[in-house]
Motif scaffolding. Structure first.
Motif, PDB file in Angstrom:
ATOM      1  N   PRO A  68       0.928  -1.300   0.168  1.00 25.15           N
ATOM      2  CA  PRO A  68       0.004   0.072  -0.067  1.00 25.15           C
ATOM      3  C   PRO A  68       0.915   1.293   0.036  1.00 25.15           C
ATOM      4  O   PRO A  68       1.849   1.373   0.708  1.00 25.15           O
ATOM      5  N   PHE A  69       0.407   2.194  -0.686  1.00 19.90           N
ATOM      6  CA  PHE A  69       1.090   3.588  -1.088  1.00 19.90           C
ATOM      7  C   PHE A  69       0.256   4.662  -1.011  1.00 19.90           C
ATOM      8  O   PHE A  69      -0.727   4.771  -1.730  1.00 19.90           O
ATOM      9  N   SER A  96       4.698  -7.917  -1.597  1.00 20.27           N
ATOM     10  CA  SER A  96       4.018  -6.674  -0.639  1.00 20.27           C
ATOM     11  C   SER A  96       4.443  -6.945   0.654  1.00 20.27           C
ATOM     12  O   SER A  96       4.344  -7.980   1.376  1.00 20.27           O
ATOM     13  N   GLU A  97       4.777  -5.782   1.309  1.00 19.80           N
ATOM     14  CA  GLU A  97       5.205  -5.439   2.822  1.00 19.80           C
ATOM     15  C   GLU A  97       3.872  -5.922   3.649  1.00 19.80           C
ATOM     16  O   GLU A  97       3.845  -6.292   4.773  1.00 19.80           O
ATOM     17  N   ASP A  98       2.719  -5.979   3.268  1.00 16.39           N
ATOM     18  CA  ASP A  98       1.382  -5.942   3.727  1.00 16.39           C
ATOM     19  C   ASP A  98       0.586  -6.857   2.940  1.00 16.39           C
ATOM     20  O   ASP A  98      -0.083  -6.677   1.923  1.00 16.39           O
ATOM     21  N   THR A  99       0.764  -8.208   3.210  1.00 18.86           N
ATOM     22  CA  THR A  99      -0.110  -9.293   2.546  1.00 18.86           C
ATOM     23  C   THR A  99      -1.522  -9.455   3.189  1.00 18.86           C
ATOM     24  O   THR A  99      -2.233 -10.513   2.677  1.00 18.86           O
ATOM     25  N   ARG A 100      -1.949  -8.505   3.985  1.00 20.10           N
ATOM     26  CA  ARG A 100      -3.336  -8.996   4.443  1.00 20.10           C
ATOM     27  C   ARG A 100      -4.410  -8.566   3.299  1.00 20.10           C
ATOM     28  O   ARG A 100      -4.107  -7.840   2.353  1.00 20.10           O
ATOM     29  N   PRO A 101      -5.434  -9.398   3.435  1.00 26.60           N
ATOM     30  CA  PRO A 101      -6.453  -9.135   2.221  1.00 26.60           C
ATOM     31  C   PRO A 101      -6.943  -7.481   2.411  1.00 26.60           C
ATOM     32  O   PRO A 101      -6.999  -7.018   3.515  1.00 26.60           O
ATOM     33  N   LYS A 125      -7.485 -11.508  -1.264  1.00 26.87           N
ATOM     34  CA  LYS A 125      -6.383 -10.851  -1.756  1.00 26.87           C
ATOM     35  C   LYS A 125      -5.614  -9.573  -1.427  1.00 26.87           C
ATOM     36  O   LYS A 125      -6.583  -8.799  -0.654  1.00 26.87           O
ATOM     37  N   PRO A 126      -4.438  -9.562  -1.423  1.00 28.11           N
ATOM     38  CA  PRO A 126      -3.933  -8.099  -0.856  1.00 28.11           C
ATOM     39  C   PRO A 126      -4.191  -6.844  -1.816  1.00 28.11           C
ATOM     40  O   PRO A 126      -3.672  -5.770  -1.346  1.00 28.11           O
ATOM     41  N   GLU A 127      -4.943  -7.073  -2.825  1.00 22.84           N
ATOM     42  CA  GLU A 127      -5.039  -6.007  -3.730  1.00 22.84           C
ATOM     43  C   GLU A 127      -6.062  -6.426  -5.108  1.00 22.84           C
ATOM     44  O   GLU A 127      -6.546  -7.367  -4.827  1.00 22.84           O
ATOM     45  N   GLY A 139       4.400 -12.491  -2.725  1.00 18.79           N
ATOM     46  CA  GLY A 139       5.328 -12.885  -1.847  1.00 18.79           C
ATOM     47  C   GLY A 139       5.378 -11.634  -0.838  1.00 18.79           C
ATOM     48  O   GLY A 139       4.978 -10.405  -1.038  1.00 18.79           O
ATOM     49  N   SER A 140       6.258 -11.891   0.329  1.00 17.26           N
ATOM     50  CA  SER A 140       6.218 -10.803   1.544  1.00 17.26           C
ATOM     51  C   SER A 140       7.536 -10.011   1.242  1.00 17.26           C
ATOM     52  O   SER A 140       7.821  -9.120   2.079  1.00 17.26           O
ATOM     53  N   THR A 141       8.512 -10.702   0.381  1.00 19.62           N
ATOM     54  CA  THR A 141       9.694  -9.943   0.155  1.00 19.62           C
ATOM     55  C   THR A 141       9.938  -9.853  -1.150  1.00 19.62           C
ATOM     56  O   THR A 141       9.639 -10.660  -1.958  1.00 19.62           O
ATOM     57  N   PRO A 142      11.165  -8.762  -1.598  1.00 23.20           N
ATOM     58  CA  PRO A 142      11.248  -8.986  -3.138  1.00 23.20           C
ATOM     59  C   PRO A 142      12.048 -10.085  -3.456  1.00 23.20           C
ATOM     60  O   PRO A 142      12.141 -10.592  -4.630  1.00 23.20           O
ATOM     61  N   GLN A 143      12.902 -10.753  -2.406  1.00 22.29           N
ATOM     62  CA  GLN A 143      13.588 -12.103  -2.628  1.00 22.29           C
ATOM     63  C   GLN A 143      12.616 -13.098  -3.011  1.00 22.29           C
ATOM     64  O   GLN A 143      12.811 -13.848  -3.948  1.00 22.29           O
ATOM     65  N   GLU A 144      11.525 -13.285  -2.541  1.00 24.85           N
ATOM     66  CA  GLU A 144      10.416 -14.375  -2.923  1.00 24.85           C
ATOM     67  C   GLU A 144       9.967 -13.771  -4.318  1.00 24.85           C
ATOM     68  O   GLU A 144      10.032 -14.974  -4.908  1.00 24.85           O
ATOM     69  N   ALA A 145       9.667 -12.641  -4.709  1.00 31.17           N
ATOM     70  CA  ALA A 145       9.141 -12.491  -6.152  1.00 31.17           C
ATOM     71  C   ALA A 145      10.469 -12.830  -7.103  1.00 31.17           C
ATOM     72  O   ALA A 145      10.217 -13.377  -8.194  1.00 31.17           O
ATOM     73  N   ILE A 146      11.609 -12.413  -6.756  1.00 33.77           N
ATOM     74  CA  ILE A 146      12.763 -12.685  -7.575  1.00 33.77           C
ATOM     75  C   ILE A 146      12.985 -14.255  -7.936  1.00 33.77           C
ATOM     76  O   ILE A 146      12.931 -14.865  -8.904  1.00 33.77           O
ATOM     77  N   ALA A 147      12.886 -14.742  -6.831  1.00 31.24           N
ATOM     78  CA  ALA A 147      13.064 -16.296  -6.680  1.00 31.24           C
ATOM     79  C   ALA A 147      11.982 -16.852  -7.727  1.00 31.24           C
ATOM     80  O   ALA A 147      12.143 -17.845  -8.261  1.00 31.24           O
ATOM     81  N   GLY A 148      10.765 -16.368  -7.364  1.00 28.18           N
ATOM     82  CA  GLY A 148       9.614 -17.074  -8.228  1.00 28.18           C
ATOM     83  C   GLY A 148       9.854 -16.961  -9.747  1.00 28.18           C
ATOM     84  O   GLY A 148       9.598 -17.840 -10.534  1.00 28.18           O
TER      85      GLY A 148
END
Length: 194
Positions: A68-69, A96-101, A125-127, A139-148
């Motif tokens: 969220p921004f 996202s740092e906030d993965t809450r729905p 969904k968070p968005e 993912g909850s971190t950029p590393q997770e998205a990059i790894a995916g």
């Protein structure tokens, strides 16, 4: 040597005071994963919108920070970049740092509606579901998205490069065979005296 996977790094990081340092950190995370990170840092005198579009076109996929921004939803510029990447057929990986729905971030007041009487999406969904369709992980971190992205795209990119190399070598072999045949024909013509 095959070309490395290129990932466009979309998100509101460009608005931070330490945007250059954050961009360098995100690019370093990409380097650690064996890929190249493309970070859209604004350069004075350059059309930033066109520069971002050009970088997305040059990328194999898009990594997007949908934290969220300035409110309950993600950065609208990042939403545009996601839409553009998808329109160009680029895979999109989210974090996202906030993965809450959304329903947890914008709690419904009555009958599933917010204080303005508008329906609150409750898809878990968070968005918005146009950003996070069914089957797309966040993912909850950029590393997770990059790894995916690396896991999903490393083989297809290597395979595409191998196909290009194979086409080049087949063309080269054909041309060398043609030259050899022409050379042999010229030698036979000399010997026979035509």
């Amino acid at each position: 040597m095959p070309r490395r996977l290129r990932l466009y790094l979309a998100g509101p990081e460009v608005f931070r005071r330490d945007a250059a340092a954050e961009g360098a950190r995100l690019r370093a995370l990409c380097e650690e994963a064996g890929v190249e990170g493309l970070f859209p840092l604004h350069v004075e005198g350059v059309d930033i919108r066109q520069a971002c579009i050009d970088m997305i076109d040059a990328a194999d996929a898009l990594i997007a920070n949908i934290t969220p921004f300035r409110g309950a939803h993600m950065d609208p510029g990042t939403a545009f970049e996601i839409g553009y990447a998808e329109a160009r057929g680029k895979p999109v990986f989210l974090w996202s740092e906030d993965t809450r729905p959304l329903a947890a971030r914008v709690p419904p007041v009555a009958e599933g509606r917010d204080a303005d009487g508008l329906l609150v999406e409750d898809w878990g969904k968070p968005e918005n579901l146009m950003i996070v369709p069914d089957g797309r992980d966040v993912g909850s971190t950029p590393q997770e998205a990059i790894a995916g992205a690396v896991e999903a795209l490393a083989f297809p990119v290597r395979n595409r490069e191998l196909k290009r190399l194979t086409r080049f070598l087949v063309t080269l072999a054909f041309l060398l065979s043609l030259l050899a045949a022409l050379g042999a024909g010229a030698i036979v013509n000399r010997i026979v005296g035509w």
